[in-house]
Every structure is written in C-alpha cells, then in structure tokens.
Scaffold this motif. Structure first.
Motif, short mmCIF file in Angstrom:
data_model
loop_
_atom_site.label_atom_id
_atom_site.label_comp_id
_atom_site.label_asym_id
_atom_site.label_seq_id
_atom_site.Cartn_x
_atom_site.Cartn_y
_atom_site.Cartn_z
N ARG A 1 0.85 -1.19 0.00
CA ARG A 1 0.00 0.00 0.00
C ARG A 1 0.88 1.23 0.00
N ALA A 2 0.54 2.19 -0.84
CA ALA A 2 1.32 3.42 -0.97
C ALA A 2 0.78 4.50 -0.04
N PHE A 3 1.70 5.17 0.62
CA PHE A 3 1.42 6.34 1.45
C PHE A 3 2.42 7.41 1.02
N ALA A 4 2.24 8.63 1.44
CA ALA A 4 3.18 9.69 1.11
C ALA A 4 4.54 9.37 1.71
N GLY A 5 5.52 9.10 0.86
CA GLY A 5 6.88 8.85 1.32
C GLY A 5 7.13 7.51 1.98
N ALA A 6 6.19 6.58 1.87
CA ALA A 6 6.34 5.26 2.50
C ALA A 6 5.41 4.25 1.83
N GLN A 7 5.69 2.99 2.09
CA GLN A 7 4.81 1.91 1.67
C GLN A 7 4.59 0.98 2.85
N THR B 1 9.45 0.65 -3.47
CA THR B 1 10.21 1.76 -4.03
C THR B 1 10.41 2.88 -3.01
N GLN B 2 9.85 2.72 -1.84
CA GLN B 2 9.95 3.72 -0.78
C GLN B 2 10.21 2.99 0.54
N PRO B 3 10.53 3.73 1.61
CA PRO B 3 10.69 3.05 2.91
C PRO B 3 9.47 2.16 3.18
N LEU B 4 9.75 0.95 3.64
CA LEU B 4 8.72 -0.08 3.77
C LEU B 4 8.45 -0.41 5.23
N TYR B 5 7.18 -0.41 5.62
CA TYR B 5 6.76 -0.64 7.00
C TYR B 5 5.72 -1.75 7.02
N LEU B 6 5.51 -2.30 8.21
CA LEU B 6 4.42 -3.25 8.43
C LEU B 6 4.07 -3.26 9.90
N GLU B 7 2.95 -3.84 10.21
CA GLU B 7 2.57 -4.09 11.60
C GLU B 7 2.17 -5.55 11.70
N ALA C 1 12.02 -3.54 14.57
CA ALA C 1 10.94 -2.87 15.30
C ALA C 1 11.24 -1.38 15.41
N VAL C 2 10.20 -0.58 15.24
CA VAL C 2 10.32 0.87 15.41
C VAL C 2 9.18 1.36 16.29
N THR C 3 9.36 2.52 16.85
CA THR C 3 8.30 3.12 17.65
C THR C 3 7.38 3.95 16.76
N TRP C 4 6.21 4.21 17.26
CA TRP C 4 5.24 5.03 16.53
C TRP C 4 5.85 6.39 16.22
N LYS C 5 6.65 6.92 17.12
CA LYS C 5 7.27 8.24 16.92
C LYS C 5 8.23 8.25 15.74
N GLU C 6 8.79 7.09 15.38
CA GLU C 6 9.74 7.00 14.27
C GLU C 6 9.07 6.90 12.90
N LEU C 7 7.76 6.75 12.87
CA LEU C 7 7.04 6.60 11.61
C LEU C 7 6.96 7.91 10.84
N PRO C 8 6.92 7.83 9.51
CA PRO C 8 6.67 9.04 8.74
C PRO C 8 5.24 9.52 9.03
N LYS D 1 1.44 7.62 10.60
CA LYS D 1 1.11 7.76 12.03
C LYS D 1 -0.36 7.51 12.31
N PHE D 2 -1.25 8.05 11.49
CA PHE D 2 -2.67 7.83 11.72
C PHE D 2 -3.00 6.36 11.51
#
Length: 149
Positions: free
Chosen positions: A56-62, A91-97, A114-121, A125-126
């Motif tokens: 899923r694409a988000f602004a500046g992240a996937q 193609t962009q920084p990649l995250y998951l939960e 693992a990253v904290t919520w504060k480290e998310l783009p 965050k929402f």
C-alpha cells in the motif's frame, strides 16, 4: 530468493481474485478494509489462490500488508517467497505491523526491525495509531521498518 513449489506461480492479482483475497484475509482475522485487488500479488497453486500480500502506498512510504497463506499451504515457503518479492517491489521506505512475537521474528529474518510510533513518517502515524495504543495496553503488536532500503 527462495522458490515456489511445483504447480505454483506468483502473479499480480486481478479483479477475479477479489473474493479469494477477502477470504484469505478474513481467515487470518486481519483488517478486511482497504483491500484493493490492484495492490495485491497472489500465489496461485494448481489454479487456486492460496496466498496473498499487498503493498500500500502512502506519502513517502509503503506498507507491506495483508500477507496471508492458506492454512493448508503453510510451511511450504509461500510466505517467504511473497515477502521477498514484495520487498523487491518496494520503491519507498517499507513498513508493516504484525501481531505476536512469532510473526515479528518471521519478518526480522528479512531485515525488518521494530520501530516506535514516533519514528514513523507522518503519512503512517494515523494508520498505525491504533496499533501503538494496543501495544501500550499489552497487546503484542509490533510496528516494523525494512532496514535494508
């Protein structure tokens, strides 16, 4: 990269896969919202969709999400193959939960940390705010970032 069992192939999802994707996601008790077949890749074995995952694409992240392997196909490398493929497509920084220590350990094998919520783009965050809240009350939710991009 790992290989798929004989009779299986990875392909982009198409509109006909909508219900197979939805069924897999619901069987894993994952969030059934935001399931757009256009974002999915599927593994088809012997003519049946048995695994799926989306970017899923988000602004500046996937986000790598909705990764599910049908229970009777687990342990055959389909999830590993799909994760490796989706990482390659990012193609962009990649995250998951993910929920549970076992899943977090699975994703660690691919380079997720693992990253904290504060480290998310900001764009994520929402989306991940509920996961952060759940983690604070003891639900074993882990937010992760692919660290090799």
């Amino acid at each position: 990269m790992s290989t798929l069992p004989s009779g299986c192939n990875l392909r982009p999802a198409n509109a006909k896969d909508t219900w197979a994707i939805r069924k897999l996601v619901l069987s894993a008790k994952l969030d059934p919202t935001q399931l757009r077949w256009q974002q999915f890749s599927v593994v088809e074995c012997n003519g049946r969709v048995v695994a799926c995952g989306q970017l899923r694409a988000f602004a500046g992240a996937q986000e790598l999400g909705s990764l599910v392997v049908a229970s009777n196909w687990r342990g055959k490398g389909l999830g590993t193959y799909l994760v490796e493929y989706l990482i390659e497509q990012a193609t962009q920084p990649l995250y998951l939960e993910c929920l549970g220590r076992k899943l977090a350990e699975f994703y660690t094998r691919f380079g997720f940390v693992a990253v904290t919520w504060k480290e998310l783009p900001r764009s994520l965050k929402f989306k991940f705010a509920l996961s952060d809240l759940a983690a604070k009350i003891g639900v074993p939710v882990t937010i992760m970032r692919y660290s090799k991009l």
